[in-house]
Design a protein around this motif. Structure first.
Motif, short mmCIF file in Angstrom:
data_model
loop_
_atom_site.label_atom_id
_atom_site.label_comp_id
_atom_site.label_asym_id
_atom_site.label_seq_id
_atom_site.Cartn_x
_atom_site.Cartn_y
_atom_site.Cartn_z
N ASN A 1 -14.13 -7.98 -2.50
CA ASN A 1 -12.73 -7.57 -2.49
C ASN A 1 -11.89 -8.35 -3.49
OD1 ASN A 1 -11.96 -5.52 -0.20
ND2 ASN A 1 -13.56 -6.81 0.64
N HIS B 1 -3.41 -9.67 1.18
CA HIS B 1 -2.53 -9.41 2.31
C HIS B 1 -2.94 -10.28 3.49
CE1 HIS B 1 -0.02 -5.81 1.28
NE2 HIS B 1 -0.85 -5.86 0.26
N THR C 1 -11.09 -1.45 0.33
CA THR C 1 -11.88 -2.45 1.06
C THR C 1 -13.31 -1.99 1.26
OG1 THR C 1 -9.83 -2.97 2.23
CG2 THR C 1 -11.84 -3.93 3.11
N SER D 1 -7.14 -6.05 -1.13
CA SER D 1 -6.85 -6.17 0.31
C SER D 1 -6.78 -7.63 0.75
CB SER D 1 -7.92 -5.44 1.11
OG SER D 1 -9.20 -5.98 0.86
N TRP E 1 -5.95 0.99 1.23
CA TRP E 1 -6.87 0.16 2.02
C TRP E 1 -8.30 0.67 1.95
CZ3 TRP E 1 -5.17 -4.36 3.54
CH2 TRP E 1 -3.79 -4.54 3.73
N PRO F 1 0.83 -1.22 0.00
CA PRO F 1 0.00 0.00 0.00
C PRO F 1 0.85 1.26 0.00
CG PRO F 1 0.05 -0.97 2.17
CD PRO F 1 0.82 -1.90 1.29
N ILE G 1 -5.26 -8.88 6.43
CA ILE G 1 -6.73 -8.89 6.32
C ILE G 1 -7.27 -10.30 6.49
CG2 ILE G 1 -8.65 -8.57 4.72
CD1 ILE G 1 -7.74 -5.98 5.83
#
Length: 225
Positions: A84, A99, A25, A96, A22, A11, A102
């Motif tokens: 997402n 990663h 999301t 997101s 982010w 990010p 999350i």
């Protein structure tokens, strides 16, 4: 500028040191107002059909001991991950779910809530679940150890499964697109066709991963009742 192959997942877009990537999301919230239309459109009817199918399947997996409305937790989980995953396929939108922060936050919070509820309210059932029926007496300590380890690693396996599948597809698309500068026109057409096929595959993976995570979470919750 890309420092390494995995920097596409970082990010880096920020204002005043706030990571704006982010915010992607929350883009799924833009689709919620469709549910408040007075006259439902085709998209709303199709989405309701999917949710009803999921509700019936989750209700069957949770069995009769579940609380009323408990299926909506897993329907919300399916919707969040699906949106997402799909939004990450569009250009310049941050994925997101690729990663571990999350995916592990989702799986760990669900698993921890299931474990707390199970050990506080149904501790006898949780102990019984550690030893399968018909296990010889000499193997019981090993079975308890194996079941305990497999239970502890559940949130990490859920998180790694989702993250690895999202990263793998995006890395493959990035690697193929980076070779387009030195290709001939014919090879470029083949590359575009391959990218389209991979995007279709990634769309299927986005749906499958959301379904798998929600189904496994439902199965884990059904074991504590």
């Amino acid at each position: 500028m890309m420092n390494n192959l995995f920097s596409i997942f970082d990010p880096t877009t920020n204002i005043f040191n706030l990571p704006l990537n982010w915010i992607s999301t929350l883009i799924g919230l833009m689709f919620i107002p469709y549910t408040f239309w007075l006259i439902p459109n085709r998209q709303f009817i199709f989405w309701n059909l999917i949710l009803n199918k999921l509700h019936n399947e989750f209700k069957m997996l949770l069995k009769i001991n579940s609380f009323k409305g408990s299926t909506f937790i897993f329907i919300s989980l399916f919707t969040f991950i699906l949106l997402n995953n799909f939004l990450g396929l569009f250009p310049y939108i941050f994925t997101s779910t690729s990663h571990i922060s999350i995916s592990l936050s989702i799986s760990l919070s669900l698993w921890l809530s299931f474990m707390l509820y199970g050990w506080i309210n149904n501790y006898q059932h949780m102990f019984i679940h550690m030893i399968p029926q018909g296990t010889p007496l000499i193997l019981m300590p090993f079975m308890v150890m194996i079941e305990t380890i497999s239970n502890i690693i559940r949130p990490s396996t859920l998180a790694v499964r989702l993250t690895a599948n999202m990263i793998a597809g995006h890395l493959l698309l990035t690697l193929l697109s980076s070779t387009s500068n030195n290709l001939s026109f014919f090879m470029l057409l083949i590359l575009i066709f391959t990218q389209i096929l991979l995007l279709i595959l990634e769309s299927a993976v986005a749906i499958i991963q959301a379904y798998v995570i929600s189904i496994l979470s439902t199965l884990y919750s059904s074991e504590v009742n």
